[in-house]
Design a protein around this motif. Structure first.
Motif, PDB file in Angstrom:
ATOM      1  N   LEU A 139       3.506 -51.873  -0.088  1.00  0.00           N
ATOM      2  CA  LEU A 139       3.938 -50.947   0.961  1.00  0.00           C
ATOM      3  C   LEU A 139       2.705 -50.558   1.759  1.00  0.00           C
ATOM      4  O   LEU A 139       1.669 -50.220   1.179  1.00  0.00           O
ATOM      5  N   ILE A 161      13.430 -45.698   0.653  1.00  0.00           N
ATOM      6  CA  ILE A 161      13.428 -47.072   0.146  1.00  0.00           C
ATOM      7  C   ILE A 161      14.265 -47.180  -1.114  1.00  0.00           C
ATOM      8  O   ILE A 161      14.967 -48.170  -1.336  1.00  0.00           O
ATOM      9  N   VAL A 216      16.209 -54.816   1.868  1.00  0.00           N
ATOM     10  CA  VAL A 216      15.642 -53.804   0.987  1.00  0.00           C
ATOM     11  C   VAL A 216      16.534 -53.552  -0.213  1.00  0.00           C
ATOM     12  O   VAL A 216      16.053 -53.157  -1.290  1.00  0.00           O
ATOM     13  N   LEU A 245      11.585 -52.842  -7.578  1.00  0.00           N
ATOM     14  CA  LEU A 245      10.770 -51.642  -7.455  1.00  0.00           C
ATOM     15  C   LEU A 245      10.801 -50.819  -8.734  1.00  0.00           C
ATOM     16  O   LEU A 245      11.759 -50.886  -9.521  1.00  0.00           O
ATOM     17  N   GLU A 305      15.334 -56.097  -2.610  1.00  0.00           N
ATOM     18  CA  GLU A 305      13.995 -55.780  -3.106  1.00  0.00           C
ATOM     19  C   GLU A 305      14.004 -54.559  -4.013  1.00  0.00           C
ATOM     20  O   GLU A 305      13.122 -54.412  -4.866  1.00  0.00           O
ATOM     21  N   ARG A 306      14.986 -53.691  -3.848  1.00  0.00           N
ATOM     22  CA  ARG A 306      15.039 -52.478  -4.654  1.00  0.00           C
ATOM     23  C   ARG A 306      15.135 -52.790  -6.146  1.00  0.00           C
ATOM     24  O   ARG A 306      14.730 -51.975  -6.988  1.00  0.00           O
ATOM     25  N   PRO A 335       6.882 -49.219  -4.990  1.00  0.00           N
ATOM     26  CA  PRO A 335       6.227 -50.526  -5.098  1.00  0.00           C
ATOM     27  C   PRO A 335       4.994 -50.433  -5.993  1.00  0.00           C
ATOM     28  O   PRO A 335       4.542 -49.347  -6.367  1.00  0.00           O
ATOM     29  N   LEU A 392       7.472 -51.817   4.453  1.00  0.00           N
ATOM     30  CA  LEU A 392       7.638 -52.528   3.190  1.00  0.00           C
ATOM     31  C   LEU A 392       7.526 -54.019   3.470  1.00  0.00           C
ATOM     32  O   LEU A 392       8.330 -54.586   4.218  1.00  0.00           O
TER      33      LEU A 392
END
Length: 475
Positions: free
Chosen positions: A101, A153, A263, A270, A266-267, A157, A123
């Motif tokens: 990030l 988000i 996102v 995380l 991608e979450r 990260p 991000l």
């Protein structure tokens, strides 16, 4: 056929017989060649930015007799060789989900002559952007913006890359960045690592640099985008939220995907977000009293009334008191006051709900059926009641009932208009309402009588014509 001298043809034939390329030419000595070392020194010392006219003056002083055009050609050749040896070549960076990030600051628009800043986060893998406006770039503001970004988000990260500001890097020792202990504590709280780019090298964090450039182009009023100035800070916050929604719902040119959709994928990579934000940097805690104020150093400061009986954080930044509250979307600044002294509370009217009236006035509200019937006539009836009560009118309820009865004969609109006229003129006596209704009805049948030069209401002198006569004495 060649259109040139036979000696030129003979030279090319000789080159071909020797197995050499006819296009290759031997370098012939030039008068400026003996000054090339000095030109290379000047170009290297300036980093390739020295002007040719400056170089020409230097070598002319050394004895060069050629023209400035020759110097310009020589400087251009030396600069080309210099740039070829200094050109930076980057390996394409292929980000991985859940790792990086980046954030940076941009100069925001002025609101009431006051400077603002734009927090711009990016991000890397999903290209998801977050833009938050602020009044300062202090460490508590950085923590609040970072927490709000992570909550938008939906995770944390592994690394956060940013610039070398004092809130992140205290100093450099042997080109090694020494971190601010407080930002290290913040990173430990969220479970991430803070990294910084090379000093004075924006190319090492190009993603956030582009985010700042795009945000400023769409949010800061210029002659290119023709945006109007922001009147309040809330308008800038709304514009930033709308901007992030637009860019995150638009298909990205590189990934061919919408960042708002990427996102979500991608979450999964995380780290989980802590339930409680980092609040140590926000200052000292205060409990909001029933009158929507907090006490700091013996001075009362107002906060939004929605925060009554809750906990907030207060800190001084220069001559200002900044109040921060933690909500569902993370910490946010809720109030800002100039520092005051005991006995002089700082109260902002916008922190309280609007009052129904001023100076103790109240809007009429019916409590009985008779009052409801009267107020149902319209705003003129409400105005009449307020003015009649203020004037101490007798038999108010009887006159209200009379107005309701007259509305059945003359109509609701006519009675309401008459009540409004009576309120303005202060006519609250008996039969005043009937007279006003009669006047309104007569005014509708014809033009009103107006005084003119041919007609006067003043009494004449004809009665004095017989004064002193027998008829006058009989009178």
């Amino acid at each position: 056929m060649a259109g040139c001298d036979h000696h030129t043809v003979a030279r090319y034939v000789k080159l071909r017989e020797a197995g050499q390329s006819p296009q290759s030419r031997t370098h012939r000595a030039r008068p400026i060649d003996e000054y090339l070392p000095k030109i290379e020194e000047l170009v290297a010392r300036s980093g390739g930015r020295v002007r040719a006219d400056v170089v020409h003056r230097r070598i002319t002083a050394m004895g060069f007799l050629g023209g400035e055009r020759t110097t310009r050609r020589a400087v251009a050749e030396v600069k080309a060789r210099f740039q070829a040896g200094k050109r930076r070549v980057f390996r394409p960076w292929i980000p991985e989900p859940g790792l990086w990030l980046q954030f940076d600051w941009g100069e925001g628009p002025r609101i009431g002559g006051r400077r603002t800043s734009l927090w711009c986060a990016w991000l890397a893998w999903s290209r998801f952007r977050v833009v938050i406006p602020t009044f300062d770039k202090t460490l508590p503001t950085v923590v609040a913006c970072l927490d709000a970004t992570l909550r938008r988000i939906g995770g944390v990260p592994a690394y956060v890359l940013t610039d070398n500001e004092k809130t992140v890097t205290v100093e450099h020792v042997a080109d090694i960045a020494v971190r601010n202990p407080q930002i290290v504590e913040v990173a430990r709280h969220y479970g991430m690592t803070i990294r910084t780019c090379v000093p004075a090298d924006p190319q090492s964090k190009g993603g956030s640099e582009n985010t700042v450039k795009i945000a400023k182009a769409d949010l800061v009023p210029t002659s290119a985008n023709l945006l109007e100035d922001y009147r309040t800070f809330a308008e800038l916050e709304t514009a930033c939220r709308r901007f992030t929604d637009d860019v995150n719902s638009r298909v990205h040119r590189e990934t061919r995907r919408r960042p708002a959709e990427a996102v979500g994928e991608e979450r999964v990579r995380l780290h989980p977000l802590p339930a409680r934000p980092f609040t140590v940097a926000f200052g000292t805690t205060r409990r909001v009293n029933w009158d929507a104020t907090i006490s700091v150093d013996g001075v009362r400061y107002s906060v939004p009334h929605q925060l009554v009986d809750s906990r907030v954080w207060a800190r001084f930044h220069g001559d200002e008191l900044i109040v921060t509250a933690v909500g569902e979307t993370g910490p946010a600044e809720v109030a800002r006051h100039l520092r005051s002294t005991p006995g002089r509370p700082s109260i902002t009217d916008a922190h309280y709900p609007p009052r129904a009236g001023k100076d103790g006035d109240r809007t009429p509200r019916a409590n009985t059926a008779a009052e409801a019937a009267f107020l149902a006539l319209g705003p003129g009836a409400a105005a009449w009641l307020v003015e009649a009560a203020a004037a101490g009118t007798r038999r108010v309820r009887h006159k209200m009932a009379e107005a309701v009865a007259l509305a059945k004969l003359h109509g609701v609109a006519a009675v309401d208009q008459a009540l409004g006229v009576a309120a303005v003129a202060g006519r609250f006596a008996d039969n005043d309402l009937i007279r006003i209704l009669a006047h309104q009805a007569g005014a509708d049948n014809g033009e009103p009588i107006r005084a003119s030069e041919t007609h006067s209401l003043q009494p004449g002198t004809s009665a004095w014509a017989n004064f002193g006569t027998s008829s006058g004495r009989n009178l």
